[in-house]
Design a protein around this motif. Structure first.
Motif, short mmCIF file in Angstrom:
data_model
loop_
_atom_site.label_atom_id
_atom_site.label_comp_id
_atom_site.label_asym_id
_atom_site.label_seq_id
_atom_site.Cartn_x
_atom_site.Cartn_y
_atom_site.Cartn_z
N SER A 6 0.86 -1.19 0.00
CA SER A 6 0.00 0.00 0.00
C SER A 6 0.89 1.23 0.00
N TYR A 7 0.33 2.32 -0.51
CA TYR A 7 1.13 3.55 -0.57
C TYR A 7 0.24 4.78 -0.50
N ASP A 8 0.86 5.87 -0.08
CA ASP A 8 0.24 7.19 -0.06
C ASP A 8 1.30 8.15 -0.57
N ILE A 9 1.16 8.58 -1.81
CA ILE A 9 2.15 9.43 -2.49
C ILE A 9 1.47 10.74 -2.88
N ASN A 12 1.69 13.54 -7.95
CA ASN A 12 1.05 12.78 -9.04
C ASN A 12 2.06 12.01 -9.88
N GLN A 13 3.16 12.64 -10.25
CA GLN A 13 4.13 11.99 -11.12
C GLN A 13 4.75 10.77 -10.43
N ARG A 14 5.19 10.93 -9.18
CA ARG A 14 5.78 9.80 -8.46
C ARG A 14 4.74 8.71 -8.21
N VAL A 53 11.89 5.22 -7.01
CA VAL A 53 10.81 6.14 -7.41
C VAL A 53 10.40 7.07 -6.28
N ILE A 54 10.33 6.57 -5.08
CA ILE A 54 9.74 7.35 -3.98
C ILE A 54 10.70 8.37 -3.38
N ASP A 55 10.11 9.33 -2.70
CA ASP A 55 10.85 10.29 -1.88
C ASP A 55 10.59 9.88 -0.43
N LYS A 58 8.72 12.18 1.95
CA LYS A 58 7.36 12.64 1.67
C LYS A 58 6.36 11.52 1.42
N ASP A 59 6.84 10.36 1.00
CA ASP A 59 5.97 9.27 0.55
C ASP A 59 5.89 8.16 1.60
N ALA A 60 4.75 7.50 1.64
CA ALA A 60 4.55 6.37 2.55
C ALA A 60 4.28 5.11 1.74
N VAL A 61 5.06 4.07 2.00
CA VAL A 61 4.87 2.77 1.35
C VAL A 61 4.94 1.72 2.45
N ARG A 62 4.04 0.73 2.38
CA ARG A 62 4.03 -0.36 3.36
C ARG A 62 3.96 -1.69 2.63
#
Length: 91
Positions: A6-9, A12-14, A53-55, A58-62
């Protein structure tokens, strides 16, 4: 192993880039949730691709790894199905 990603980015581009990466490894089951049956090596490859890809500021990935018994207890009471193990075809 069965994984739920799951992610919360916010960007939009990322977010679009990440979705494209994850589509190469699994099945999109919700807007920001993927399911995948991966070997340990494939999982490591996916994490490297995600990291590119992620920062991380700023970005959340699980990543959720589910055992076989846990996968059997997943309930989908509405639209959709649990991602099945892809069939292996030897040629």
């Amino acid at each position: 192993m069965f994984y739920v990603i799951s992610y919360d980015i916010p960007d939009n581009q990322r977010r679009n880039q990440l979705a494209k990466v994850l589509k190469g490894f699994g099945t999109r089951v919700q807007y920001s949730v993927f399911e995948a049956h991966l070997t340990r090596s494939q999982f490591e490859q996916m994490k490297q691709a995600v990291d590119s890809v992620i920062d991380p500021d700023k970005d959340a990935v699980r990543y959720y790894a589910l055992c076989r018994a846990c996968v059997g207890r997943i309930e989908v009471p509405a639209v959709g199905d649990v991602t099945i193990v892809p069939e292996t075809i030897v040629v």
